[in-house]
Design a protein around this motif. Structure first.
Motif, PDB file in Angstrom:
ATOM      1  N   ALA A  52      94.623 -86.414 -13.487  1.00 20.05           N
ATOM      2  CA  ALA A  52      93.471 -86.719 -14.337  1.00 20.05           C
ATOM      3  C   ALA A  52      93.000 -86.080 -15.407  1.00 20.05           C
ATOM      4  O   ALA A  52      93.245 -86.623 -16.649  1.00 20.05           O
ATOM      5  N   SER A  53      93.564 -84.763 -15.568  1.00 22.09           N
ATOM      6  CA  SER A  53      93.662 -83.953 -16.683  1.00 22.09           C
ATOM      7  C   SER A  53      94.461 -84.363 -17.803  1.00 22.09           C
ATOM      8  O   SER A  53      94.432 -84.247 -19.076  1.00 22.09           O
ATOM      9  N   ARG A  54      95.897 -85.105 -17.225  1.00 24.25           N
ATOM     10  CA  ARG A  54      96.873 -85.130 -18.104  1.00 24.25           C
ATOM     11  C   ARG A  54      96.671 -86.683 -18.753  1.00 24.25           C
ATOM     12  O   ARG A  54      96.549 -86.802 -19.873  1.00 24.25           O
ATOM     13  N   VAL A  55      96.250 -87.689 -17.797  1.00 20.84           N
ATOM     14  CA  VAL A  55      96.045 -89.010 -18.295  1.00 20.84           C
ATOM     15  C   VAL A  55      94.641 -89.177 -19.167  1.00 20.84           C
ATOM     16  O   VAL A  55      94.680 -90.095 -20.173  1.00 20.84           O
ATOM     17  N   ALA A  56      93.655 -88.049 -19.141  1.00 18.69           N
ATOM     18  CA  ALA A  56      92.523 -88.108 -19.707  1.00 18.69           C
ATOM     19  C   ALA A  56      92.914 -88.094 -21.191  1.00 18.69           C
ATOM     20  O   ALA A  56      92.218 -88.570 -22.053  1.00 18.69           O
TER      21      ALA A  56
ATOM     22  N   GLU B 187     101.006 -95.121 -15.767  1.00 22.10           N
ATOM     23  CA  GLU B 187     100.418 -93.840 -15.949  1.00 22.10           C
ATOM     24  C   GLU B 187      99.102 -93.397 -15.244  1.00 22.10           C
ATOM     25  O   GLU B 187      98.649 -92.463 -14.902  1.00 22.10           O
ATOM     26  N   LEU B 188      98.337 -94.512 -14.859  1.00 19.01           N
ATOM     27  CA  LEU B 188      97.265 -94.357 -14.101  1.00 19.01           C
ATOM     28  C   LEU B 188      97.331 -94.136 -12.585  1.00 19.01           C
ATOM     29  O   LEU B 188      96.707 -93.458 -11.657  1.00 19.01           O
ATOM     30  N   THR B 189      98.627 -94.378 -12.032  1.00 18.35           N
ATOM     31  CA  THR B 189      99.000 -94.310 -10.648  1.00 18.35           C
ATOM     32  C   THR B 189     100.074 -93.255 -10.254  1.00 18.35           C
ATOM     33  O   THR B 189     100.399 -92.699  -9.141  1.00 18.35           O
ATOM     34  N   LEU B 190     100.922 -93.079 -11.203  1.00 21.11           N
ATOM     35  CA  LEU B 190     102.111 -92.072 -10.892  1.00 21.11           C
ATOM     36  C   LEU B 190     101.930 -90.420 -10.732  1.00 21.11           C
ATOM     37  O   LEU B 190     101.228 -90.084 -11.733  1.00 21.11           O
ATOM     38  N   LEU B 191     102.195 -89.956  -9.814  1.00 16.48           N
ATOM     39  CA  LEU B 191     102.054 -88.530  -9.630  1.00 16.48           C
ATOM     40  C   LEU B 191     103.413 -87.892  -9.836  1.00 16.48           C
ATOM     41  O   LEU B 191     104.313 -88.357  -9.136  1.00 16.48           O
TER      42      LEU B 191
END
Length: 813
Positions: free
Chosen positions: A787-791, A800-804
């Motif tokens: 979340a910190s990265r995609v925000a 980008e919203l789903t891949l870890l």
């Protein structure tokens, strides 16, 4: 005489018979011999199956013991069917279906015979045979040492069973031998065993030791009488009686027993006279079931090596102790369950670490002219229906003399409590009791301490030199009910202020103390029926899922293969039992309470929840809900409050599962006066009284749970099985993360799975490590970093919203 020949000396006077003769085989010699003849066997090995059918003497050469070996390849080496004399022979057998030496008829004498064999039995006596067996030894690691069966009898003097693959001496089928000065040791089964109606065993001056079963086992209506015998160093109970067995022990010694020194049940009767029981790991005397009875006179039970009561009487059994001594034990006497009774006369109970006499679950105890000293609690009458009488007893050097709680109603007459560290007599939590002509001297607390408006009767009692006061009653408040509180008549104290009663006017001869919430709050008063629930639990909805559906969820859990097998086997047993009952058939009794052992985070709580739902779907439980508690939810700060908390938790779980996490915390190693033991005792009683209403699961670390199960004799017996939850491996923890990701609509990017495996392999496995919990926390940490990265991305794509990614893993600490 040549080796391998037999010389026959004829005793007959007929002119046409030779006085002596030599034969090349034992069979030929026996055929030629007549009654009274002597057959002297030359040294050698004889591969013959001998049958002695005449009253002859069969012996080896003098001065060469063991030089004559009777050793056929199969069958019975030596059969005796006459009143013969057999001496100085070495008998060997190899037939697992036959004895090595068989005595079938007559009154033969067997002396200095050594049986070294791997047969069904070393020596077997049957039918009408009545041999006298002297100084014989049996070494039979494959079967029974000595078997006396089917009406056989005889006397065995100075004999020894040095090894047996089963029982050392076995008596059955109405047989009745007598053993004198015999030794039985290194048996894989019981040392001495008698079973079956009309079977009887008498032993005098014998020793039984180093056996893997019980030292002495009497079952199935058999009887036995042991005098001046020693039983010690067994791996199971010292003496076991079951199913209408009758045993008398006189001047015997039972010691160094890891389990119960004496255990009897199912209407068995035991009489002990001048017998000592010491160094036992569980109970010295363990007495169970209606009709089962122990009478002990001038006996001593002492020096326990475990944490169990010295004398345990339950399930309707009876015990009588007359002029006995019980000392150096954790608890002296526990009697529990309605119908159970103990009578103790002119006996001493001392050096008791916890409670000298505990009466619970509706049991009765009567002590007359007894002396209790150096115990934490002298006598504790614990609950409703429990009672009895203490008459003319002295209690010296206790923490508390007598405790009465939870509706118990004993009669205490002419008893004296000297120098208790706390109260002389303590009544709380709805306890009752009548105290007549009792004395308390030198108390460190109150003489009589009556709490919560308990309806106790005190008549002609006296206190002297009590540090906090002679009498203390709960004050009656404005809401006190009429007729509640103690009744006090003609009681005195050496206090200058006189007797402090809960009411102001001193004039009435009978004074009534009111009721106050006190320390324990709303404790119900005396009841004549079963206690109503203290807490009404929420009513969960009846499970909508079938047992198959719930088992499917269990099967879907990561790992836990052995756990799944155990749960499935248990539920299958319950389901088949239910179907058998519906078909009018008997169903095996299945205990549903479980022990879960393993590290935190291995799925114990989840499996407990599913187990409750499965039982509800099968109709075994009404609701199947899970109530999870720990020590803090069960243990209170004051005497009596622990029982209330435990009852409340049990009521919340009614119809479902009570899950006690870290249950070992209820019995810390340095327990002392810890109230956790009261929680355990209360729980054991509730599990028995409401066995169909609640399933109890206790959980915790493996080693700690083993110790917990050993703290109370009733605890381990209430649980059907232990299920071990193994730690998850890195692959299983990865699978948990993958499941979490799928459930929350995330995906692992290429390389993330390998990174997770390395992460779970390297992560420190300290005490705080939580297995599955750690896997879930790792996933949550990855989601936070994601979340910190995609925000920071203005318009992120679906990937980008789903891949870890591997870089989303937290740092190892």
């Amino acid at each position: 005489m040549a080796q391998g020949t037999v010389q026959v000396t004829h005793a007959g006077t007929s002119r046409w018979r030779r006085r002596t003769g030599e034969y090349a085989s034992l069979a030929a010699a026996l055929e030629a011999a007549a009654d009274g003849d002597v057959l002297t066997v030359a040294p050698g090995t004889y591969r013959e199956n001998l049958v002695v059918q005449r009253a002859v003497t069969l012996r080896g050469p003098e001065g060469s013991p063991g030089s004559v070996r009777i050793a056929p390849v199969d069958g019975v080496p030596l059969t005796v069917r006459a009143s013969a004399v057999i001496q100085d022979l070495h008998v060997e057998g190899q037939d697992a279906a036959a004895p090595a030496l068989l005595v079938e008829e007559g009154t033969p004498e067997l002396t200095d015979v050594r049986v070294v064999t791997r047969s069904a039995a070393g020596i077997e006596v049957r039918g009408s045979a009545r041999p006298t067996v002297r100084r014989c030894t049996v070494d039979n690691p494959a079967g029974i040492g000595i078997a006396v069966v089917d009406g056989g009898a005889g006397v065995f003097e100075d004999c020894e069973v040095v090894a047996a693959g089963q029982a050392g001496v076995a008596v059955r089928g109405g047989a009745h031998p007598r053993l004198e000065r015999c030794r039985v040791h290194h048996a894989a089964g019981s040392g001495l065993t008698a079973t079956g109606e009309n079977s009887a065993l008498e032993a005098v001056g014998c020793e039984v030791y180093e056996v893997r079963g019980s030292g002495v086992q009497i079952t199935g209506r058999a009887t036995a009488h042991l005098t001046d015998c020693d039983v010690h160093r067994t791996t199971s109970d010292g003496v076991t009686l079951d199913t209408d067995a009758v045993l008398t022990l006189a001047d015997c010694r039972i010691h160094d027993i890891p389990e119960n020194a004496v255990d009897l049940r199912s209407r068995s009767v035991l009489t002990l006279t001048r017998t000592s029981v010491r160094q036992f790991g569980r109970n010295g005397l363990s007495v169970w079931d209606p009709g089962t009875r122990v009478d002990a006179n001038q006996c001593e039970i002492f020096d326990s090596t475990g944490d169990y009561p010295a004398v345990w009487v339950s399930d309707g059994a009876t015990a009588v102790l007359d002029s006995c001594r019980v000392h150096d034990v954790p608890d002296a006497l526990f009697v529990l369950d309605r119908g159970s009774r103990v009578d103790v006369v002119d006996s001493d109970l001392f050096q008791v670490r916890n409670t000298a006499v505990s009466v619970s679950d509706g049991a009765t105890a009567q002590l007359d002219d007894c002396r209790i000293r150096d115990a934490a609690t002298g006598a504790w009458f614990r609950d409703h229906g429990s009672g009895g009488t203490l008459g003319n007893c002295t209690l010296d050097g206790t923490q508390t003399g007598v405790i009465v709680t939870k509706g118990a109603d004993p009669t205490i007459e002419r008893c004296t409590v000297d120098s208790p560290a706390e109260a002389g007599f303590y009544v709380s939590a709805g306890g009752r009791g009548s105290f007549l002509d009792c004395r308390v001297r030198g108390s460190g607390g109150y003489g009589f301490h009556v709490l919560d408006g308990c309806r106790t009767t005190l008549r002609k009692c006296r206190t002297e030199r009590c540090a906090r006061g002679g009498y203390e009653f709960a004050d009656g408040g404005p809401d006190a009910e009429s007729g509640t509180g103690p009744v006090v008549e003609d009681c005195t104290s050496d206090e200058s202020a006189g007797l402090r009663t809960p009411t102001a006017p001193p004039e009435p001869a009978v004074q009534s103390a009111g009721q106050t919430p006190g320390l324990l709050g709303a404790i119900p008063g005396q009841r004549t029926t079963e206690q109503e629930p203290l807490v009404t639990a929420a009513q969960p909805q009846t499970p909508a899922r079938t047992s198959k559906a719930v088992m499917g969820e269990l099967d879907a859990l990561v790992g836990l293969d052995s756990v799944k097998r155990e749960v499935r086997a248990l539920t299958d047993m319950i389901e088949v039992g239910r179907r058998r009952q519906q078909a009018g058939l008997k169903a095996a009794s299945v205990k549903r309470h479980l022990v879960f052992t393993g590290s935190p985070g291995t799925g114990k709580t989840t499996v407990a929840r599913l187990y409750g739902e499965i039982l509800a779907s099968l109709g075994v439980l009404d609701k199947g809900h899970l109530v999870e508690v720990s020590r803090v939810d069960l243990v209170g700060e004051h005497i009596g409050s622990t029982a209330i908390r435990t009852q409340e938790a049990f009521e919340r779980a009614r119809g479902g599962v009570l899950f006690i996490d870290e249950a070992y915390a209820l019995s810390p190693e340095d327990a002392g006066r810890d109230f956790g033991k009261e929680a355990i005792d209360t729980l054991v009683k509730l599990m028995e009284d409401h066995r169909d209403a609640v399933v109890v699961i206790v959980a915790g670390y493996t080693a700690e749970m083993e110790r917990f199960l050993s703290t109370n004799p009733g605890v381990a017996s209430r649980f059907s099985r232990t299920i071990t939850f193994s730690d998850y491996g890195p692959e299983e923890m990865l699978r948990i993360v993958e499941q979490q990701a799928e459930e929350h609509e995330y995906r692992l990017a290429p390389g993330a799975a390998d990174a997770l495996l390395k992460y779970f392999t390297a992560i420190p496995k300290g005490p705080a490590f939580g297995n599955g919990r750690t896997a879930r926390q790792t996933f949550e940490a990855m989601v936070e970093r994601h979340a910190s990265r995609v925000a920071q991305v203005d318009e992120p794509s679906t990937d980008e919203l789903t891949l870890l990614y591997a870089e989303d893993l937290p740092d190892l600490t």
